[in-house]
Scaffold this motif. Structure first.
Motif, PDB file in Angstrom:
ATOM      1  N   PRO A 231       0.806  -1.232   0.000  1.00 28.26           N
ATOM      2  CA  PRO A 231       0.000   0.000   0.000  1.00 28.26           C
ATOM      3  C   PRO A 231       0.836   1.277   0.000  1.00 28.26           C
ATOM      4  CG  PRO A 231      -0.845  -1.572   1.609  1.00 28.26           C
ATOM      5  CD  PRO A 231       0.474  -2.095   1.147  1.00 28.26           C
ATOM      6  N   TYR A 232       1.923   1.276   0.775  1.00 30.29           N
ATOM      7  CA  TYR A 232       2.757   2.478   0.897  1.00 30.29           C
ATOM      8  C   TYR A 232       4.228   2.089   0.959  1.00 30.29           C
ATOM      9  CZ  TYR A 232      -1.438   5.189   1.906  1.00 30.29           C
ATOM     10  OH  TYR A 232      -2.660   5.801   1.810  1.00 30.29           O
ATOM     11  N   TYR A 233       5.051   3.089   0.608  1.00 29.17           N
ATOM     12  CA  TYR A 233       6.498   2.896   0.635  1.00 29.17           C
ATOM     13  C   TYR A 233       7.144   4.114   1.299  1.00 29.17           C
ATOM     14  CZ  TYR A 233       5.266  -0.448  -3.026  1.00 29.17           C
ATOM     15  OH  TYR A 233       4.687  -1.467  -3.730  1.00 29.17           O
ATOM     16  N   VAL A 234       8.332   3.886   1.821  1.00 28.83           N
ATOM     17  CA  VAL A 234       9.145   4.972   2.367  1.00 28.83           C
ATOM     18  C   VAL A 234      10.474   4.981   1.627  1.00 28.83           C
ATOM     19  CG1 VAL A 234      10.520   5.685   4.351  1.00 28.83           C
ATOM     20  CG2 VAL A 234       8.121   5.054   4.662  1.00 28.83           C
ATOM     21  N   LEU A 235      10.840   6.126   1.088  1.00 23.38           N
ATOM     22  CA  LEU A 235      12.159   6.315   0.475  1.00 23.38           C
ATOM     23  C   LEU A 235      13.022   7.031   1.503  1.00 23.38           C
ATOM     24  CD1 LEU A 235      14.000   6.062  -1.960  1.00 23.38           C
ATOM     25  CD2 LEU A 235      12.997   8.156  -2.873  1.00 23.38           C
ATOM     26  N   LEU A 236      14.010   6.329   1.974  1.00 20.24           N
ATOM     27  CA  LEU A 236      14.807   6.804   3.112  1.00 20.24           C
ATOM     28  C   LEU A 236      16.256   6.959   2.694  1.00 20.24           C
ATOM     29  CD1 LEU A 236      14.761   5.301   6.693  1.00 20.24           C
ATOM     30  CD2 LEU A 236      16.867   5.254   5.382  1.00 20.24           C
ATOM     31  N   GLU A 237      16.894   7.997   3.228  1.00 20.47           N
ATOM     32  CA  GLU A 237      18.310   8.181   2.945  1.00 20.47           C
ATOM     33  C   GLU A 237      19.054   8.600   4.211  1.00 20.47           C
ATOM     34  OE1 GLU A 237      19.934   9.534  -0.946  1.00 20.47           O
ATOM     35  OE2 GLU A 237      20.455  11.324   0.205  1.00 20.47           O
ATOM     36  N   LEU A 238      20.184   7.945   4.443  1.00 18.40           N
ATOM     37  CA  LEU A 238      21.116   8.332   5.498  1.00 18.40           C
ATOM     38  C   LEU A 238      22.393   8.814   4.824  1.00 18.40           C
ATOM     39  CD1 LEU A 238      20.941   5.202   7.872  1.00 18.40           C
ATOM     40  CD2 LEU A 238      19.477   7.213   7.903  1.00 18.40           C
ATOM     41  N   SER A 239      23.078   9.765   5.419  1.00 18.55           N
ATOM     42  CA  SER A 239      24.345  10.222   4.857  1.00 18.55           C
ATOM     43  C   SER A 239      25.274  10.665   5.975  1.00 18.55           C
ATOM     44  CB  SER A 239      24.123  11.370   3.868  1.00 18.55           C
ATOM     45  OG  SER A 239      23.517  12.473   4.494  1.00 18.55           O
ATOM     46  N   SER A 240      26.566  10.529   5.695  1.00 16.20           N
ATOM     47  CA  SER A 240      27.569  10.895   6.691  1.00 16.20           C
ATOM     48  C   SER A 240      28.769  11.492   5.991  1.00 16.20           C
ATOM     49  CB  SER A 240      27.996   9.661   7.489  1.00 16.20           C
ATOM     50  OG  SER A 240      29.136   9.937   8.264  1.00 16.20           O
ATOM     51  N   SER A 241      29.326  12.541   6.579  1.00 17.12           N
ATOM     52  CA  SER A 241      30.536  13.151   6.030  1.00 17.12           C
ATOM     53  C   SER A 241      31.785  12.665   6.766  1.00 17.12           C
ATOM     54  CB  SER A 241      30.461  14.680   6.132  1.00 17.12           C
ATOM     55  OG  SER A 241      30.289  15.067   7.476  1.00 17.12           O
ATOM     56  N   GLY A 242      31.601  11.794   7.736  1.00 22.37           N
ATOM     57  CA  GLY A 242      32.722  11.273   8.504  1.00 22.37           C
ATOM     58  C   GLY A 242      32.733   9.751   8.500  1.00 22.37           C
ATOM     59  N   PRO A 243      33.669   9.157   9.247  1.00 23.93           N
ATOM     60  CA  PRO A 243      33.831   7.689   9.253  1.00 23.93           C
ATOM     61  C   PRO A 243      32.794   6.991  10.134  1.00 23.93           C
ATOM     62  CG  PRO A 243      35.428   8.692  10.717  1.00 23.93           C
ATOM     63  CD  PRO A 243      34.696   9.830  10.072  1.00 23.93           C
ATOM     64  N   VAL A 244      31.536   7.105   9.746  1.00 24.13           N
ATOM     65  CA  VAL A 244      30.449   6.461  10.489  1.00 24.13           C
ATOM     66  C   VAL A 244      30.032   5.206   9.743  1.00 24.13           C
ATOM     67  CG1 VAL A 244      28.100   6.722  11.364  1.00 24.13           C
ATOM     68  CG2 VAL A 244      29.666   8.674  11.394  1.00 24.13           C
ATOM     69  N   GLU A 245      29.835   4.112  10.440  1.00 24.57           N
ATOM     70  CA  GLU A 245      29.437   2.856   9.846  1.00 24.57           C
ATOM     71  C   GLU A 245      27.927   2.837   9.656  1.00 24.57           C
ATOM     72  OE1 GLU A 245      29.164  -0.209   7.898  1.00 24.57           O
ATOM     73  OE2 GLU A 245      31.210   0.327   8.495  1.00 24.57           O
TER      74      GLU A 245
END
Length: 477
Positions: free
Chosen positions: A282-296
């Protein structure tokens, strides 16, 4: 305007040169239509200055001769704010030739640009210096920075970086009488009295013409993660958003709601797209994570997915394996908008409600629409993280054009009434312009209108600059 049109054209040509003035009907065509295909009047002419000084010269010329003006950017507006007036001839002042990137400071994370710079070009210039300008819009290949500022543009990254208002440090503006206000300071902290620049951000060109800006940059993300997640309902999407904000820390940059109908429209508009998931939801989520440093990011996101599946909020999902796949996910979001346009006339709204009440609003507003027109297709999508929804309506296919228009106008009023019940806003990011003016004025107090009219009179006592947008050309105070 006492001078003849021919005299005006000749004098403007003397100021700007032949390439700087357009008055042939064929040349004017593209300046009289916005992205949605809306059209109003025919301009007196179009001028295309090349510098702030030339903009100021044109505005002084118009001020002296009482010629109405309409500043114009990249033609991507959706509320008729940059279209020429129907009742009196306006001179369109196009900023398309103001395209310089004046300065980029990677140490101070600032960029000074002309207002006619295309958003995508600004983003690329920032990336070339290992910096990032976070405003992200579907129209970023054609919209201009000046228009983004004048309309206080939002986009998909608002939940992390804020709207355009939060991304501007300084402005340069040509005032309605031709004076230049130079506020191009690259200062993060400046506490000297009134912040004049804030008046121009979101003013839709009614107080002056933005010709330059100092933009706030950030470190360029070194790592990003994009995923398309399936959920059963709007409520599940909102609940999942709450978890994402907590469990993904401040690395969450986008969280977009997309209904199944939106996916189908995207596939109609972009044949190269395929469904990322095997089943339909029925529904979707478009998700984004971003990092400018050394994050796992992977480990962080995997834990979030596990908990989402365990809680029952998350039904399925696909994580982009590379940049190209991430771009295809985002193309779904962009193509969905084009798919609506391909279906013909439809209702576009741009509303916001408190995030915690999104699901309840969608349920009640959808029921109100169905009560009036059971066969109208409700298409709700948008930026869950800032409460901004595009509650759009596709009319029944069997209706004639005039009947469809009348129905959509009726349904807009019904949706706006529901927005009022949830203490929301009828315009979250597109602005007021002309098309939302009546609804806007019906919702503000006499005191607020008096203050707005007073500001307009202070900057533009002759009512020459983009008059009739936001508030009436001669508002009652």
């Amino acid at each position: 305007m006492n001078a003849s049109k021919a005299d005006v054209i000749n004098e403007l040509t003397a100021l700007l040169g032949e390439r700087g003035v357009l008055d042939d009907p064929q040349d004017l065509e593209r300046y009289t239509t916005d992205w949605g295909g809306d059209r109003l009047g025919t301009p007196l002419a179009v001028v295309r200055p090349r510098s702030t000084e030339e903009v100021a010269a044109v505005v002084r010329f118009c001020h002296e001769r009482r010629i109405a003006m309409a500043p114009q950017g990249g033609h991507t507006g959706l509320v008729g704010g940059a279209l020429p007036d129907m009742d009196r001839p306006e001179l369109i002042i196009s900023l398309e030739r103001l395209r310089r990137i004046r300065q980029l400071d990677p140490l101070g994370f600032t960029m000074t640009v002309d207002a006619g710079c295309i958003l995508e070009e600004v983003k690329r210039a920032a990336e070339a210096e290992d910096c990032y300008f976070p405003l992200a819009l579907g129209a970023q290949g054609s919209c201009q920075i000046g228009g983004n500022i004048a309309t206080n543009a939002g986009g998909v990254n608002v939940l992390r970086y804020g709207m355009m208002r939060e991304l501007v440090l300084g402005l340069e503006v040509v005032l309605p009488d031709g004076r230049i206000w130079d506020g191009l300071k690259a200062l993060r902290k400046d506490n000297r009295g009134y912040r004049l620049q804030q008046l121009f951000i979101g003013s839709e060109g009614t107080l002056g013409i933005i010709t330059g800006a100092v933009l706030k940059l950030l470190p360029r993300p070194q790592r990003s993660l994009t995923a398309l997640l399936a959920v059963a309902s709007v409520d599940a999407a909102v609940q999942l958003y709450g978890r994402a904000r907590r469990e993904c820390s401040d690395l969450l940059s986008a969280f977009e709601l997309i209904p199944r109908l939106g996916m189908e429209l995207a596939f109609e508009a972009a044949s190269q797209l395929t469904d990322p998931l095997a089943a339909r939801y029925p529904y979707y989520v478009l998700l984004e994570l971003s990092s400018s440093g050394p994050v796992e990011l992977d480990g962080l996101f995997e834990r979030f997915l596990e908990q989402g599946m365990h809680s029952g909020l998350l039904l399925d999902g696909a994580m982009a394996a590379n940049v190209a796949q991430a771009q295809r996910f985002w193309l779904i979001r962009e193509a969905m908008v084009e798919g609506q346009r391909m279906r013909g006339e439809h209702l576009r709204t741009d509303v916001s409600v408190p995030i915690s009440r999104i699901a309840q609003f969608v349920e009640q507003a959808s029921a109100a629409v169905a009560e009036t027109s059971p066969q109208a297709a409700v298409l709700v999508y948008g930026h869950v993280g800032d409460g901004n929804l595009h509650f759009n309506i596709l009319p029944p296919a069997y209706l004639a054009a005039e009947e469809a228009s009348c129905l959509l106008q009726l349904l807009e009023g019904i949706i706006f009434a529901e927005v009022d019940r949830f203490d929301g806003s009828i315009s979250a990011e597109h602005g007021i312009g002309r098309t939302k003016q009546e609804a806007y004025l019906a919702r503000i107090t006499e005191t607020e209108l008096s203050l707005l009219a007073g500001i307009k009179r202070l900057f533009d006592p002759l009512v020459l600059m983009n008059a009739g947008r936001i508030i009436p050309a001669q508002p009652q105070s």
